[in-house]
Design a protein around this motif. Structure first.
Motif, PDB file in Angstrom:
ATOM      1  N   UNK A 104      -7.950  -7.134  -3.310  1.00  0.00           N
ATOM      2  CA  UNK A 104      -8.287  -5.984  -3.772  1.00  0.00           C
ATOM      3  C   UNK A 104      -7.346  -4.784  -3.587  1.00  0.00           C
ATOM      4  N   UNK A 105      -6.318  -4.851  -2.618  1.00  0.00           N
ATOM      5  CA  UNK A 105      -5.353  -3.728  -2.471  1.00  0.00           C
ATOM      6  C   UNK A 105      -4.559  -3.578  -3.878  1.00  0.00           C
ATOM      7  N   UNK A 106      -4.451  -4.963  -4.303  1.00  0.00           N
ATOM      8  CA  UNK A 106      -3.425  -4.920  -5.697  1.00  0.00           C
ATOM      9  C   UNK A 106      -4.277  -4.226  -6.846  1.00  0.00           C
ATOM     10  N   UNK A 107      -5.448  -4.472  -6.982  1.00  0.00           N
ATOM     11  CA  UNK A 107      -6.180  -3.826  -7.875  1.00  0.00           C
ATOM     12  C   UNK A 107      -6.190  -2.333  -7.701  1.00  0.00           C
ATOM     13  N   UNK A 108      -6.164  -2.071  -6.467  1.00  0.00           N
ATOM     14  CA  UNK A 108      -6.392  -0.601  -6.122  1.00  0.00           C
ATOM     15  C   UNK A 108      -5.097  -0.106  -6.140  1.00  0.00           C
ATOM     16  N   UNK A 109      -4.014  -0.472  -6.012  1.00  0.00           N
ATOM     17  CA  UNK A 109      -2.732  -0.160  -6.393  1.00  0.00           C
ATOM     18  C   UNK A 109      -2.468   0.272  -7.640  1.00  0.00           C
ATOM     19  N   UNK A 110      -2.990  -0.645  -8.495  1.00  0.00           N
ATOM     20  CA  UNK A 110      -2.996  -0.394  -9.895  1.00  0.00           C
ATOM     21  C   UNK A 110      -3.792   0.514 -10.573  1.00  0.00           C
ATOM     22  N   UNK A 111      -4.539   1.204  -9.637  1.00  0.00           N
ATOM     23  CA  UNK A 111      -5.482   2.242 -10.126  1.00  0.00           C
ATOM     24  C   UNK A 111      -6.883   1.969 -10.681  1.00  0.00           C
ATOM     25  N   UNK A 112      -7.326   0.734 -10.265  1.00  0.00           N
ATOM     26  CA  UNK A 112      -8.371  -0.002 -10.998  1.00  0.00           C
ATOM     27  C   UNK A 112      -9.519   0.250 -10.091  1.00  0.00           C
ATOM     28  N   UNK A 113      -9.575   0.570  -8.851  1.00  0.00           N
ATOM     29  CA  UNK A 113     -10.701   0.694  -7.846  1.00  0.00           C
ATOM     30  C   UNK A 113     -11.154   2.153  -7.572  1.00  0.00           C
ATOM     31  N   UNK A 114     -10.289   3.254  -8.329  1.00  0.00           N
ATOM     32  CA  UNK A 114     -10.822   4.641  -7.832  1.00  0.00           C
ATOM     33  C   UNK A 114     -12.220   4.675  -8.282  1.00  0.00           C
ATOM     34  N   UNK A 115     -13.026   5.184  -7.228  1.00  0.00           N
ATOM     35  CA  UNK A 115     -14.427   5.477  -7.017  1.00  0.00           C
ATOM     36  C   UNK A 115     -14.966   4.127  -7.308  1.00  0.00           C
ATOM     37  N   UNK A 116     -14.628   2.954  -6.986  1.00  0.00           N
ATOM     38  CA  UNK A 116     -15.306   1.671  -7.220  1.00  0.00           C
ATOM     39  C   UNK A 116     -15.454   1.095  -5.789  1.00  0.00           C
ATOM     40  N   UNK A 127      -7.861   0.027   4.522  1.00  0.00           N
ATOM     41  CA  UNK A 127      -6.815   0.633   3.428  1.00  0.00           C
ATOM     42  C   UNK A 127      -7.273   0.911   2.126  1.00  0.00           C
ATOM     43  N   UNK A 128      -8.635   0.459   1.968  1.00  0.00           N
ATOM     44  CA  UNK A 128      -9.212   0.671   0.544  1.00  0.00           C
ATOM     45  C   UNK A 128      -9.552   2.240   0.418  1.00  0.00           C
ATOM     46  N   UNK A 129     -10.013   3.038   1.206  1.00  0.00           N
ATOM     47  CA  UNK A 129     -10.332   4.398   1.039  1.00  0.00           C
ATOM     48  C   UNK A 129      -8.963   4.963   0.775  1.00  0.00           C
ATOM     49  N   UNK A 130      -7.833   4.570   1.439  1.00  0.00           N
ATOM     50  CA  UNK A 130      -6.771   5.531   1.298  1.00  0.00           C
ATOM     51  C   UNK A 130      -5.957   5.011  -0.113  1.00  0.00           C
ATOM     52  N   UNK A 131      -6.545   4.003  -0.634  1.00  0.00           N
ATOM     53  CA  UNK A 131      -6.074   3.667  -2.137  1.00  0.00           C
ATOM     54  C   UNK A 131      -6.958   4.209  -3.233  1.00  0.00           C
ATOM     55  N   UNK A 132      -8.130   4.740  -2.718  1.00  0.00           N
ATOM     56  CA  UNK A 132      -9.037   5.256  -3.779  1.00  0.00           C
ATOM     57  C   UNK A 132     -10.388   4.646  -4.118  1.00  0.00           C
ATOM     58  N   UNK A 133     -10.460   3.625  -3.384  1.00  0.00           N
ATOM     59  CA  UNK A 133     -11.768   2.877  -3.560  1.00  0.00           C
ATOM     60  C   UNK A 133     -12.731   3.256  -2.511  1.00  0.00           C
ATOM     61  N   UNK A 134     -14.008   2.689  -2.777  1.00  0.00           N
ATOM     62  CA  UNK A 134     -15.286   3.043  -1.817  1.00  0.00           C
ATOM     63  C   UNK A 134     -15.282   1.917  -1.026  1.00  0.00           C
ATOM     64  N   UNK A 135     -15.130   1.789   0.480  1.00  0.00           N
ATOM     65  CA  UNK A 135     -15.190   0.693   0.813  1.00  0.00           C
ATOM     66  C   UNK A 135     -16.579   0.209   1.249  1.00  0.00           C
ATOM     67  N   UNK A 226      -1.084   6.092  -6.428  1.00  0.00           N
ATOM     68  CA  UNK A 226      -1.636   4.946  -7.063  1.00  0.00           C
ATOM     69  C   UNK A 226      -2.505   4.786  -8.166  1.00  0.00           C
ATOM     70  N   UNK A 227      -3.502   6.089  -8.281  1.00  0.00           N
ATOM     71  CA  UNK A 227      -4.473   6.246  -9.422  1.00  0.00           C
ATOM     72  C   UNK A 227      -3.758   6.495 -10.650  1.00  0.00           C
ATOM     73  N   UNK A 228      -2.509   7.027 -10.492  1.00  0.00           N
ATOM     74  CA  UNK A 228      -1.966   7.765 -11.735  1.00  0.00           C
ATOM     75  C   UNK A 228      -0.725   6.740 -12.200  1.00  0.00           C
ATOM     76  N   UNK A 229      -0.239   6.027 -11.497  1.00  0.00           N
ATOM     77  CA  UNK A 229       1.038   5.000 -11.581  1.00  0.00           C
ATOM     78  C   UNK A 229       0.756   4.197 -13.031  1.00  0.00           C
TER      79      UNK A 229
END
Length: 229
Positions: A104-116, A127-135, A226-229
Motif C-alpha cells: 500500500x505504501x508503494x501505491x501511496x508513494x505513486x500518488x494513487x491513494x490520496x484521500x483513499x 505511514x499511510x496518512x503521511x503519504x496522503x491516504x486515509x488510514x 508523493x502526490x505530485x511526483x
C-alpha cells in the motif's frame, strides 16, 4: 473473457504476500496471473525463495487487476521512478488497483491513494496518512476500485474478495474450499491487540531496521511530493 491479474515482483518481496493471493487467483476459472518485474531475471524474496517473472514492465499489457505485495524491498520502491511510473500507468486502466501488506505504501508513494481509505501491515500503518491516504484498520479495506489488505496472511482473504468481485462469490467459495482455507491458528497472537506485550516488543525489534529505513524515506517523500511526483 479472461481477467488479467499482474502481481508486482521485486527484490526482497515478502513471499507470502505474493504467493497467498497468487494461489487464489491462479485457482480461479477465467483468471490469468502474471508476475511482473523490471526484467525477466529471477527475483529473490526476503526469505530467499526466488521468483521467475513472466512479464517485464515493457511487455506488460493493460491489466484488469494490479497487485503490489509488500516486504522489506518496498523501501527501495518508494523512491524508484521506473517502478512508480509503471504502477501509475497500469493503474489508469485497471479495474482494481490493489495491495497486500506494505505494498500500500508503494501505491501511496505513486500518488494513487490520496484521500483513499486504505490499510497495511500494523507496523507501517502510521505511514499511510503521511503519504496522503486515509488510514483504516482492517484486514481488508475497499474504497471504490482500490482494495488494500493488511499484513502478509491477509493476502489470502484479499484474493478471495477480489475473485468474488471479478468472477462471483460462488467461484470464490469454490476456490476457498479447494484450498481448504479455514484458518484456525494455534495461538491468538496474530495482531498487536491480541499478542502479549513481550511478544509485541520482540516483533517490533525484529522489524526495527526496516522500519527505521522506511521512516527516513517517508520523511524525504513528503505527502505533497508523493502526490505530485
Amino acid at each position: 473473457m479472461t481477467v488479467r491479474v499482474g502481481i508486482l515482483v521485486f527484490p526482497q518481496v515478502q513471499q507470502l504476500d505474493l504467493t497467498g493471493p497468487y494461489e487464489v487467483f491462479a485457482s480461479a476459472e477465467g483468471v490469468r496471473v502474471d508476475l511482473v518485474a523490471k526484467s525477466l531475471a529471477p527475483v529473490p524474496s526476503s526469505t530467499g525463495l526466488a521468483f521467475a517473472p513472466t512479464l517485464d514492465f515493457a511487455g506488460c499489457p493493460p491489466l484488469d487487476v494490479l497487485c503490489v505485495p509488500g516486504g522489506g524491498g518496498v523501501n527501495a520502491l518508494l523512491e524508484d521512478p521506473e517502478t512508480l511510473d509503471f504502477v501509475r500507468r497500469q493503474a489508469k486502466g485497471a479495474r482494481f488497483v490493489t495491495s497486500v501488506c506494505t505494498g500500500a505504501l508503494v501505491l501511496a508513494a505513486a500518488g494513487l491513494l490520496a484521500g483513499v481509505r486504505a490499510t497495511t501491515h500494523w507496523n507501517a500503518h502510521d505511514f499511510l496518512a503521511r503519504l496522503g491516504a486515509v488510514p483504516e484498520t482492517g484486514r481488508l479495506v475497499r474504497d471504490g476500485r482500490f482494495i488494500t489488505a493488511g499484513g502478509v496472511t491477509a493476502g489470502i482473504d484479499f484474493g478471495l474478495a477480489v475473485v468474488a468481485a471479478l468472477v462471483g462469490r460462488d467461484e470464490a467459495e469454490t476456490v476457498q474450499l479447494a484450498l481448504e482455507y479455514a484458518p484456525a491458528p494455534p495461538f491468538d497472537a496474530g495482531t498487536p491487540q491480541t499478542a502479549s506485550p513481550a511478544i509485541l516488543d520482540r516483533a517490533k525489534a525484529r522489524l526495527a531496521a526496516s522500519r527505521a529505513a522506511r521512516e527516513a524515506i517517508v520523511g524525504r517523500i513528503a505527502p505533497g511530493e508523493a502526490a505530485q511526483s
